[in-house]
Design a protein around this motif. Sequence first.
Motif, PDB file in Angstrom:
ATOM      1  N   ARG A 162     -12.835  11.581  50.069  1.00 39.55           N
ATOM      2  CA  ARG A 162     -13.165  12.176  51.372  1.00 39.55           C
ATOM      3  C   ARG A 162     -12.028  13.043  51.889  1.00 39.55           C
ATOM      4  O   ARG A 162     -12.268  14.091  52.504  1.00 39.55           O
ATOM      5  CB  ARG A 162     -13.523  11.077  52.362  1.00 39.55           C
ATOM      6  CG  ARG A 162     -14.785  10.327  51.943  1.00 39.55           C
ATOM      7  CD  ARG A 162     -15.459   9.668  53.107  1.00 39.55           C
ATOM      8  NE  ARG A 162     -16.719   9.069  52.696  1.00 39.55           N
ATOM      9  CZ  ARG A 162     -17.777   8.963  53.481  1.00 39.55           C
ATOM     10  NH1 ARG A 162     -17.732   9.440  54.711  1.00 39.55           N
ATOM     11  NH2 ARG A 162     -18.877   8.388  53.054  1.00 39.55           N
ATOM     12  N   LEU A 163     -10.796  12.617  51.662  1.00 37.00           N
ATOM     13  CA  LEU A 163      -9.656  13.436  52.066  1.00 37.00           C
ATOM     14  C   LEU A 163      -9.646  14.765  51.320  1.00 37.00           C
ATOM     15  O   LEU A 163      -9.434  15.830  51.921  1.00 37.00           O
ATOM     16  CB  LEU A 163      -8.351  12.681  51.817  1.00 37.00           C
ATOM     17  CG  LEU A 163      -8.040  11.506  52.745  1.00 37.00           C
ATOM     18  CD1 LEU A 163      -6.855  10.705  52.210  1.00 37.00           C
ATOM     19  CD2 LEU A 163      -7.746  11.992  54.163  1.00 37.00           C
ATOM     20  N   GLU A 165     -12.188  16.305  49.918  1.00 38.21           N
ATOM     21  CA  GLU A 165     -13.325  17.118  50.371  1.00 38.21           C
ATOM     22  C   GLU A 165     -12.963  17.939  51.593  1.00 38.21           C
ATOM     23  O   GLU A 165     -13.477  19.044  51.790  1.00 38.21           O
ATOM     24  CB  GLU A 165     -14.515  16.211  50.712  1.00 38.21           C
ATOM     25  CG  GLU A 165     -15.278  15.682  49.517  1.00 38.21           C
ATOM     26  CD  GLU A 165     -16.348  14.677  49.953  1.00 38.21           C
ATOM     27  OE1 GLU A 165     -16.515  14.481  51.184  1.00 38.21           O
ATOM     28  OE2 GLU A 165     -16.988  14.079  49.059  1.00 38.21           O
ATOM     29  N   GLN A 166     -12.071  17.396  52.417  1.00 35.89           N
ATOM     30  CA  GLN A 166     -11.673  18.078  53.652  1.00 35.89           C
ATOM     31  C   GLN A 166     -10.415  18.917  53.474  1.00 35.89           C
ATOM     32  O   GLN A 166      -9.842  19.396  54.450  1.00 35.89           O
ATOM     33  CB  GLN A 166     -11.444  17.037  54.751  1.00 35.89           C
ATOM     34  CG  GLN A 166     -12.693  16.230  55.060  1.00 35.89           C
ATOM     35  CD  GLN A 166     -12.410  15.053  55.973  1.00 35.89           C
ATOM     36  OE1 GLN A 166     -12.911  15.000  57.083  1.00 35.89           O
ATOM     37  NE2 GLN A 166     -11.585  14.117  55.514  1.00 35.89           N
ATOM     38  N   GLY A 167      -9.995  19.092  52.230  1.00 36.85           N
ATOM     39  CA  GLY A 167      -8.816  19.909  51.968  1.00 36.85           C
ATOM     40  C   GLY A 167      -7.508  19.167  52.097  1.00 36.85           C
ATOM     41  O   GLY A 167      -6.441  19.784  52.094  1.00 36.85           O
ATOM     42  N   GLY A 168      -7.574  17.831  52.189  1.00 40.37           N
ATOM     43  CA  GLY A 168      -6.372  17.034  52.341  1.00 40.37           C
ATOM     44  C   GLY A 168      -5.842  16.533  51.013  1.00 40.37           C
ATOM     45  O   GLY A 168      -6.336  16.886  49.939  1.00 40.37           O
ATOM     46  N   GLU A 229      -3.817  11.379  59.344  1.00 43.53           N
ATOM     47  CA  GLU A 229      -4.488  10.668  58.253  1.00 43.53           C
ATOM     48  C   GLU A 229      -3.702   9.425  57.846  1.00 43.53           C
ATOM     49  O   GLU A 229      -2.466   9.416  57.903  1.00 43.53           O
ATOM     50  CB  GLU A 229      -4.651  11.588  57.035  1.00 43.53           C
ATOM     51  CG  GLU A 229      -5.504  12.817  57.281  1.00 43.53           C
ATOM     52  CD  GLU A 229      -6.967  12.503  57.618  1.00 43.53           C
ATOM     53  OE1 GLU A 229      -7.363  11.324  57.645  1.00 43.53           O
ATOM     54  OE2 GLU A 229      -7.706  13.455  57.870  1.00 43.53           O
ATOM     55  N   ARG A 232      -7.925   9.462  60.903  1.00 40.02           N
ATOM     56  CA  ARG A 232      -8.953  10.440  61.290  1.00 40.02           C
ATOM     57  C   ARG A 232     -10.145  10.380  60.352  1.00 40.02           C
ATOM     58  O   ARG A 232     -11.304  10.341  60.805  1.00 40.02           O
ATOM     59  CB  ARG A 232      -8.358  11.850  61.314  1.00 40.02           C
ATOM     60  CG  ARG A 232      -9.374  12.916  61.717  1.00 40.02           C
ATOM     61  CD  ARG A 232      -8.728  14.265  61.905  1.00 40.02           C
ATOM     62  NE  ARG A 232      -8.149  14.760  60.661  1.00 40.02           N
ATOM     63  CZ  ARG A 232      -7.445  15.896  60.572  1.00 40.02           C
ATOM     64  NH1 ARG A 232      -7.220  16.621  61.662  1.00 40.02           N
ATOM     65  NH2 ARG A 232      -6.953  16.288  59.416  1.00 40.02           N
ATOM     66  N   THR A 233      -9.885  10.351  59.048  1.00 38.88           N
ATOM     67  CA  THR A 233     -10.991  10.315  58.087  1.00 38.88           C
ATOM     68  C   THR A 233     -11.682   8.956  58.092  1.00 38.88           C
ATOM     69  O   THR A 233     -12.919   8.879  58.050  1.00 38.88           O
ATOM     70  CB  THR A 233     -10.482  10.667  56.686  1.00 38.88           C
ATOM     71  OG1 THR A 233     -10.024  12.035  56.699  1.00 38.88           O
ATOM     72  CG2 THR A 233     -11.571  10.506  55.642  1.00 38.88           C
ATOM     73  N   SER A 236     -14.457   8.455  60.497  1.00 34.17           N
ATOM     74  CA  SER A 236     -15.750   9.104  60.268  1.00 34.17           C
ATOM     75  C   SER A 236     -16.735   8.214  59.524  1.00 34.17           C
ATOM     76  O   SER A 236     -17.937   8.512  59.485  1.00 34.17           O
ATOM     77  CB  SER A 236     -15.537  10.412  59.484  1.00 34.17           C
ATOM     78  OG  SER A 236     -15.129  10.143  58.143  1.00 34.17           O
TER      79      SER A 236
END
Length: 271
Positions: A162-163, A165-168, A229, A232-233, A236
Amino acid sequence: MARVVSLLHYPIKGCAGTPVSGSVVTAAGLAHDRSFMVVGHDYVFRTQRRDPRLAVIRPEVGADGDLLTLHAPGMAELSVKVDRDGARHGVDLFGNRFTGIDQGEPVSRWLTEVLDAPSRLVRVPPEHDRATDGETPGTAGYADSAAVLLVGRPSLDLLHARLVEQGGEPLPMNRFRPNIVVDGWDEPHIEDSVRRVTIGNVRLGFTKLAIRCPVTLVDQETGVRAGPEPLRTLASYRRSPEGGVTFGTKLAVLQAGELSVGDEVEVDNWA
């Protein structure tokens, strides 16, 4: 087949963890886990929530528990004989009153220099009888609320996905400061449903899910807060109805014994 892939104890609450290949497990958790605690001059506990530089302090405890050695960047190593018999002081842990044995002036000066704040070190006294709550009551040293924190590796893998996927960037498991890391389960967060588990000859019982706090925002290598982080992720998809976000499960010790990296994890009861 699920197996233990990592074991860690944290001799000083809030400081760096020590990986071990095997450990005796007492009613209060892995041997030496959270048996020491850094406090201020007022004997209120220090935490990475306010003092993130605790993370760079690396404690080592001798096998017999009689010698404590401290390491930190830019500091000379300090070794002190552990005092189990000294005067008891009242200490404050999350507003709860316990007792601790002060470990003396040399370690106080060392910690004060590292943290740039007046600090002392206390140890759980032999008569410590703290009771912990949750679905399965137990006991613990100076851990937040239960003897053992267990996390499944697939749970971290899902967070990483998930990180990314969000560019992290992926984050290391040490952000979550587990005692036991398990791999081989097919589902992320399946540890949420563990109610009774046997590892080696140790039996553990579910107390509660681990609600994650701002300590997870601290880079455990540098002792610096490093952004929003993973909270934050996690917010969700891991929000708890009771508030906060969860990651990992907390367990009480039902049967003491020994466990090792490589041990099979046998879940006796699922939720």
